[in-house]
Design an enzyme around this catalytic site. Structure first.
Site, PDB file in Angstrom:
ATOM      1  N   ASP A  66       1.171  -0.863   0.151  1.00 33.57           N
ATOM      2  CA  ASP A  66       0.190   0.064  -0.160  1.00 33.57           C
ATOM      3  C   ASP A  66       0.411   1.183  -0.341  1.00 33.57           C
ATOM      4  OD1 ASP A  66       0.981   0.218   2.352  1.00 33.57           O
ATOM      5  OD2 ASP A  66      -1.027  -0.595   3.342  1.00 33.57           O
ATOM      6  N   ASN A 135      -8.364   0.006  13.421  1.00 30.83           N
ATOM      7  CA  ASN A 135      -9.579  -0.408  13.198  1.00 30.83           C
ATOM      8  C   ASN A 135      -9.446  -1.770  12.219  1.00 30.83           C
ATOM      9  OD1 ASN A 135      -8.571   0.672  11.071  1.00 30.83           O
ATOM     10  ND2 ASN A 135      -9.582   1.720  10.321  1.00 30.83           N
TER      11      ASN A 135
END
Ligand code: PGA
Length: 239
Positions: A66, A135
């Site tokens: 990423d 998260n």
């Protein structure tokens, strides 16, 4: 499978050993290595072992996991820069071995297509080493992600942009990410999901002990047959 370690050092030693062993067994391995604080020591140990044992990484292919959109590769804090410092430069990895998102590219969809093609050409990831966001994200596959997606551009969760400030020396505008998709990570022959420290204990409990759901992308990875979940005692504290 879940493996627990008494501390971050032990966890890192184990993960590094696995990576080096994989490359010894398969010199042309295809690796996807995450950026972030969690695997930092693992990479230092990989370099140490590779140098001490003369393990060549010259035939390895690296696929980027990423990147922050708008953060140049050369900028400290970018995922590329981190891997360049930790792995690519110390192991003398050549540019042709690295297929990494260029998040400064004008056409990000083309970047996604390019990385999808690189991964297809490489065959399949032999190993994806990933961390877990507070998260539950994996790479930049944020809560609610479509697990069938391949590489894509994503609007980052607020928690991700806030936490992401730790990688930069000055306050940095972060809004979008570009990431391999869950479908590609889930196809890897092996996945190692690493978590360290108290701050990860709550999300690790959710990922491992609540029903599997794209609300916690890490739960999709953790339930995958080829995944090793590596935790230090603090990260495992709520299990
Ligand atoms: P960290 O990041 O290793 O810096 O905690 C993990 C992640 O956000 O995936």
């Amino acid at each position: 499978m879940i493996t627990k370690f008494k501390n971050y050092q032990e966890l890192s030693k184990f993960a590094a050993g696995k990576i080096v062993q994989l490359v010894k067994n398969k010199p042309a391995a295809v690796l996807c290595l995450a950026g972030g604080d969690t695997p930092a020591l693992t990479y230092d140990i990989v370099v140490e072992i590779a140098m001490a044992e003369s393990v060549s990484f010259a035939a390895v292919t690296f696929i980027g996991l990423d990147e922050w959109v708008g953060i140049e590769r050369a900028m400290p804090g970018s995922c590329y820069h981190f891997l360049q410092q930790k792995i690519f430069d110390p192991l003398h990895i050549q540019q042709h071995q690295v297929h990494f998102f260029d998040s400064g590219a004008h056409d990000l969809q083309k970047e996604c297509d390019r990385i999808n093609k690189s991964l297809e050409n490489a065959g399949c990831l032999d190993l994806a080493l990933v961390g877990i966001g507070l998260n539950g994200h994996i790479g930049f596959n944020e809560p609610g992600v479509d697990p069938l997606l391949k590489a894509h551009v994503v609007e980052l969760d607020q928690l991700t942009t806030a936490t992401g400030q730790k990688y930069f020396t000055t306050s940095t505008a972060l809004a979008l990410g570009i990431t391999l998709g869950m479908a590609q990570i889930l196809e890897a022959r092996n996945v190692m999901l690493m978590a360290s420290g108290k701050k990860k204990a709550a999300i690790i409990r959710k990922a491992l002990q609540e029903p599997v759901s794209n609300a916690v992308p890490a739960s999709l990875i953790a339930s995958h047959a080829n995944t090793l979940v590596l935790l230090d005692d603090e990260a495992a504290a709520e299990l």
